[in-house]
Scaffold this active site. Sequence first.
Site, PDB file in Angstrom:
ATOM      1  N   TYR A 108     -16.682  17.097 -15.583  1.00 10.45           N
ATOM      2  CA  TYR A 108     -17.075  15.691 -15.721  1.00 10.45           C
ATOM      3  C   TYR A 108     -18.096  15.371 -14.614  1.00 10.45           C
ATOM      4  CZ  TYR A 108     -16.726  10.716 -14.745  1.00 10.45           C
ATOM      5  OH  TYR A 108     -17.021   9.420 -14.457  1.00 10.45           O
ATOM      6  N   ASP A 117      -7.456  19.036 -14.588  1.00  6.88           N
ATOM      7  CA  ASP A 117      -7.724  17.669 -15.037  1.00  6.88           C
ATOM      8  C   ASP A 117      -7.284  17.593 -16.499  1.00  6.88           C
ATOM      9  OD1 ASP A 117      -8.850  15.332 -16.079  1.00  6.88           O
ATOM     10  OD2 ASP A 117     -10.539  15.389 -14.681  1.00  6.88           O
ATOM     11  N   ARG A 170       0.851  -1.200   0.000  1.00  7.71           N
ATOM     12  CA  ARG A 170       0.000   0.000   0.000  1.00  7.71           C
ATOM     13  C   ARG A 170       0.884   1.247   0.000  1.00  7.71           C
ATOM     14  NH1 ARG A 170      -1.262   1.880   4.553  1.00  7.71           N
ATOM     15  NH2 ARG A 170      -1.924  -0.043   5.547  1.00  7.71           N
ATOM     16  N   LYS A 204      -8.101   6.482 -19.314  1.00  6.26           N
ATOM     17  CA  LYS A 204      -8.412   6.987 -20.656  1.00  6.26           C
ATOM     18  C   LYS A 204      -7.182   6.898 -21.563  1.00  6.26           C
ATOM     19  CE  LYS A 204     -12.417   7.563 -18.810  1.00  6.26           C
ATOM     20  NZ  LYS A 204     -12.421   8.142 -17.539  1.00  6.26           N
TER      21      LYS A 204
HETATM   22  C1  LIG Z   1     -12.228  14.189 -17.344  1.00  4.06           C
HETATM   23  C2  LIG Z   1     -12.370  13.049 -16.372  1.00  4.06           C
HETATM   24  N1  LIG Z   1     -11.839  13.165 -15.139  1.00  4.06           N
HETATM   25  C3  LIG Z   1     -11.939  12.170 -14.231  1.00  4.06           C
HETATM   26  C4  LIG Z   1     -12.621  10.996 -14.519  1.00  4.06           C
HETATM   27  C5  LIG Z   1     -12.756   9.931 -13.467  1.00  4.06           C
HETATM   28  O1  LIG Z   1     -11.889   8.872 -13.736  1.00  4.06           O
HETATM   29  P1  LIG Z   1     -12.194   7.335 -13.377  1.00  4.06           P
HETATM   30  O2  LIG Z   1     -13.382   6.906 -14.177  1.00  4.06           O
HETATM   31  O3  LIG Z   1     -10.914   6.652 -13.755  1.00  4.06           O
HETATM   32  O4  LIG Z   1     -12.463   7.293 -11.921  1.00  4.06           O
HETATM   33  C6  LIG Z   1     -13.178  10.834 -15.786  1.00  4.06           C
HETATM   34  C7  LIG Z   1     -13.919   9.601 -16.121  1.00  4.06           C
HETATM   35  O5  LIG Z   1     -14.613   9.522 -17.111  1.00  4.06           O
HETATM   36  C8  LIG Z   1     -13.057  11.888 -16.731  1.00  4.06           C
HETATM   37  O6  LIG Z   1     -13.591  11.793 -17.965  1.00  4.06           O
END
Ligand SMILES: Cc1ncc(COP(=O)(O)O)c(C=O)c1O
Length: 382
Positions: free
Chosen positions: A104, A177, A51, A202
Site C-alpha cells: 500500500y 497486513d 490515553r 476498511k
Molecule cells: C492495506 C492497507 N494498509 C494500511 C492502510 C492505512 O490505513 P489508514 O488509512 O487507516 O491509516 C491502508 C489504507 O488504505 C491500506 O489499504
Amino acid sequence: MTQSHGFETLAIHAGQEPDPLTGAVVPPIYQVSTYKQDGVGGLRGGYEYSRSGNPTRTALEECIAALEDGTKALTFASGLAAEDCLLRALCAPGDHAVIPDDAYGGTYRLFAKVAARWGMAYTPAHAGDLDAVRAAIRPGVTKIVWCETPSNPLLGVADIAALAAVAHDAGALLVVDNTFASPYLQQPLGLGADIVVHSTTKYMGGHSDVIGGALVVKDAGLAGELTFHQNAMGAVPAPFDAWLTLRGLKTLGVRMDRHCANAERVVDLLGRHPNVTEVLYPGLPGHAGHDVAVKQMKAFGGMVSFRVRGGEEAAVGVCNRTELFILGESLGGVESLIEHPGRMTHASAAGSPLEVPGDLVRLSVGIESADDLLADLERALG
Ligand SMILES: Cc1ncc(COP(=O)(O)O)c(C=O)c1O
C-alpha cells in the site's frame, strides 16, 4: 466468550458483555478523559486516563483479538498510526525490513520517507517469491518481514505460513497486513505470523464513517512492548470512533459474504469484456497466487483490480464514468468505490520500484444489488 464460539458470535459478543450497571446490551461510549481513584492508585477496573485505557476501546480491542485468534489487540487512530507504533516499538536505527514490492502506498511512504529518516533501511521484494524474500533479508539486521495479502492494489497473494518460516529462520518477525481479507476470510496468526496489522477504516468498520487501525499478537512479550508504545506515543482512537468500529464488526461476516459474492459477479463480467485486458483477483484459477489463496483464505474478498485497453487515459475515463461506483479512495465500505491507484491511493509510489501501472483501475465491490453494479460497470466500460 471463548474461541469455541463461531466467528459471528464472537463479533457480536466478545468484549461486549451487557453493561454491569444498566444492562445496556451495547457497550456505552465512555466519552471521558480521566477516572476517579478510590485513594491514590485505587483504580476501578484499571482505568486511570483514556490515553492509557478506555472501556469502549477495551471492548473493541477484546473483540478484535477474539476475531483474529490473538491474545491481545491494540487499536489506533488510523492504520498508519498502528504501523508507526509497530515500527518504533520493534525496530531501532540501523535495523532493516523487507517490505512487499506492491505494498500500500502509505505503508511504502512510511518506510521510505519517515522510518528511513530515523536510520531504518528497507528492501522491497516480491512477497509471493520466497527466494526473493530470502535474498532481501540481511542476516542479523532484518528485524521484520512485512507482507500484505491480498495486496493493495495488485491483489498479489503471499504464502503466510511459508513466509513465517523464512522470517523466523532469519530471526525476524513476520508482519501481515490483513486489511483486504479481514479476519473473516483469513487469520494470519494461526498460520505463523507474529503481528497482524489492520486499517480498521476498511472492512472492519465497514461503513466509510470512521478511521482506525489495529495491531494483534499472540505473544505476551510483543503485547507488552506494543502496549507500552501505544500509551507512550498516544495515537489512540477516540471513544466514539472505537464504538463505531465495534458496531461495524458485528456485521463483518454477513457483509464479507456479500462482498465476495458480488465481487465474483463483477470478475465474471470484467473477464468477458473486450475493453478489459486483465483482471486481478485471487479467486481466478489463472491468478499466480490462487492455490495459496485457496489454502489460506475462506473466500477471495471484495477487492478487484483490472487493466483497461487503451492505457492510462482510458482507465481514468472508466473511473470518471461510473455512477453507482463512487470515485473515491479507501475501500471495504458497504458502498462500491472505484479509483485510479496510479493517480490516487498510490500516487506516493510514483517513480519508485512500487509504482503501479497507469492502466490499472481498482474496485471495492460493495454490497448493493449485484445487477445494478454490473450495469454501471458495463456502461462505464463502453
Ligand atoms: C492495506 C492497507 N494498509 C494500511 C492502510 C492505512 O490505513 P489508514 O488509512 O487507516 O491509516 C491502508 C489504507 O488504505 C491500506 O489499504
